[in-house]
Design a protein around this motif. Structure first.
Motif, short mmCIF file in Angstrom:
data_model
loop_
_atom_site.label_atom_id
_atom_site.label_comp_id
_atom_site.label_asym_id
_atom_site.label_seq_id
_atom_site.Cartn_x
_atom_site.Cartn_y
_atom_site.Cartn_z
N ARG A 75 -30.27 1.76 -59.60
CA ARG A 75 -29.16 2.52 -58.98
C ARG A 75 -29.17 4.01 -59.30
NH1 ARG A 75 -24.01 -1.74 -59.33
NH2 ARG A 75 -25.21 -3.58 -58.73
N ASN A 76 -30.29 4.53 -59.78
CA ASN A 76 -30.43 5.98 -59.95
C ASN A 76 -31.10 6.51 -58.69
OD1 ASN A 76 -30.95 8.60 -60.59
ND2 ASN A 76 -32.34 8.17 -62.29
N PHE A 77 -30.28 6.99 -57.75
CA PHE A 77 -30.78 7.38 -56.44
C PHE A 77 -31.15 8.86 -56.37
CE2 PHE A 77 -27.60 3.92 -55.51
CZ PHE A 77 -28.55 2.93 -55.32
N ARG A 78 -31.38 9.49 -57.51
CA ARG A 78 -31.76 10.90 -57.54
C ARG A 78 -33.24 11.03 -57.91
NH1 ARG A 78 -28.10 12.56 -54.42
NH2 ARG A 78 -26.01 11.95 -55.05
N ASN A 80 -36.25 14.28 -59.13
CA ASN A 80 -36.41 15.67 -59.55
C ASN A 80 -37.38 16.45 -58.67
OD1 ASN A 80 -34.67 15.32 -61.76
ND2 ASN A 80 -36.33 14.46 -62.99
N ALA A 81 -38.10 15.76 -57.80
CA ALA A 81 -39.08 16.42 -56.92
C ALA A 81 -39.19 15.62 -55.62
CB ALA A 81 -40.44 16.50 -57.62
N PRO A 82 -39.64 16.28 -54.55
CA PRO A 82 -39.80 15.56 -53.28
C PRO A 82 -40.91 14.52 -53.35
CG PRO A 82 -39.81 17.95 -52.95
CD PRO A 82 -39.94 17.71 -54.42
N LEU A 83 -40.79 13.48 -52.52
CA LEU A 83 -41.86 12.50 -52.28
C LEU A 83 -42.25 11.72 -53.53
CD1 LEU A 83 -44.11 14.78 -50.02
CD2 LEU A 83 -42.26 13.25 -49.31
N ARG A 84 -41.30 11.48 -54.43
CA ARG A 84 -41.60 10.69 -55.63
C ARG A 84 -40.81 9.39 -55.67
NH1 ARG A 84 -45.78 11.34 -55.87
NH2 ARG A 84 -45.93 10.31 -57.89
N LYS A 85 -39.65 9.37 -55.04
CA LYS A 85 -38.81 8.17 -55.05
C LYS A 85 -38.19 8.00 -53.66
CE LYS A 85 -35.99 7.60 -58.59
NZ LYS A 85 -34.74 7.76 -59.41
N PRO A 104 -35.64 2.91 -41.62
CA PRO A 104 -35.96 4.26 -42.10
C PRO A 104 -36.44 4.24 -43.55
CG PRO A 104 -33.60 3.87 -42.25
CD PRO A 104 -34.25 2.55 -41.90
N ILE A 105 -37.05 5.34 -43.96
CA ILE A 105 -37.35 5.59 -45.38
C ILE A 105 -36.72 6.93 -45.74
CG2 ILE A 105 -39.13 6.07 -47.11
CD1 ILE A 105 -40.98 4.16 -45.64
N MET A 106 -35.93 6.93 -46.82
CA MET A 106 -35.25 8.14 -47.28
C MET A 106 -35.89 8.66 -48.57
SD MET A 106 -31.31 8.58 -48.67
CE MET A 106 -30.51 8.52 -47.07
N ASP A 107 -36.06 9.98 -48.64
CA ASP A 107 -36.53 10.62 -49.87
C ASP A 107 -35.31 10.89 -50.76
OD1 ASP A 107 -37.52 12.25 -51.88
OD2 ASP A 107 -38.71 13.51 -50.55
N CYS A 108 -35.31 10.33 -51.96
CA CYS A 108 -34.16 10.49 -52.86
C CYS A 108 -33.93 11.94 -53.28
CB CYS A 108 -34.34 9.63 -54.11
SG CYS A 108 -34.14 7.87 -53.81
N PHE A 109 -34.96 12.77 -53.23
CA PHE A 109 -34.82 14.16 -53.68
C PHE A 109 -33.83 14.93 -52.81
CE2 PHE A 109 -36.16 18.65 -53.26
CZ PHE A 109 -35.91 19.07 -54.56
#
Length: 241
Positions: A75-78, A80-85, A104-109
């Protein structure tokens, strides 16, 4: 008058009329107008511009110690950089000629929707095609995490093989734990409330609804719409860039 400024912001784009108090406060701040949330609420209420909340409903029917280990993001939806989570899920929408399944696919960043596939079924091929689209747009994904629920599409051998082939780690929600993917559910709620329900999309064909969704996501949601979770309310693409 504040209400005049608010109406000017709403008139800048047809989909801006979905803005609630928080998003409107950010939009005003971006224009150099500093007012409290309470003041914005009062002005919007007096002008009849407040919206009722809708509650999203998931469609996948799918804890143990093993499931806890498979949930890498917890549940940590954050990020620190694009395209990692990344987060992904499937939602359905009834159209005039049958159901449309949205993947869809969402980038968490940044909250950007980085891939989007839509088909008339929710088989594993829909989910695999979504990942392949992601990899085509962003080839260097080795070590990234993709989180989903525990639907049969995502636990299938062919889906897992696709992730492994691109070096993507799989993360899975616990069975029946809808909040394990709450940010993705929130996106579906926004899409349906701000566009599909409002435009009466259920009266349109699947192809017409596909076009509506693509335009909303890739033109408005990703690039124009104020995204309150990002600094200064930056839209997802602008924040990533």
């Amino acid at each position: 008058l504040l209400s005049v400024k608010i109406k000017e912001i709403l008139n800048e784009h047809p989909d801006n009329d979905n803005y609630g108090v928080e998003r409107m406060q950010i939009a005003l701040r971006q224009r150099g107008i500093e007012v409290s949330r309470r003041t914005v609420y009062r002005a919007m209420k007096e002008s009849g511009l407040l919206h009722k909340r809708r509650t999203p409903h998931g469609i996948t029917k799918a804890t143990t110690e093993v499931q806890e280990k498979e949930n890498l993001i917890k549940r940590n939806f954050r990020a620190n950089a694009p395209l990692r989570k990344f987060l992904t899920d499937i939602s359905e929408f009834p159209c005039a000629d049958g159901k449309l399944y949205i993947s869809p696919i969402m980038d968490c960043f940044s909250g950007e929707i980085v891939a989007l596939e839509m088909q008339n079924n929710m088989k594993k091929e829909l989910c695999i095609a979504t990942v392949e689209q992601l990899h085509k747009s962003f080839p260097r994904l080795n070590g990234a995490i993709l989180h989903s629920d525990r639907g049969s599409q995502y636990t299938s051998e062919s889906f897992r093989d696709t992730l492994n082939g691109y070096g993507i780690q799989q993360s899975l929600s616990g069975t029946g734990h809808c909040f394990d993917n709450a940010r993705m559910e929130s996106f579906f709620a926004t899409l349906k409330k701000e566009k599909l329900y409002k435009e009466g999309a259920y009266k349109l064909t699947r192809e017409e609804v596909k076009t509506m969704i693509f335009r909303y996501v890739f033109v408005y949601y990703n690039r124009i719409r104020i995204y309150t979770a990002n600094p200064f309310g930056l839209p997802p693409v602008k924040y990533r860039e």
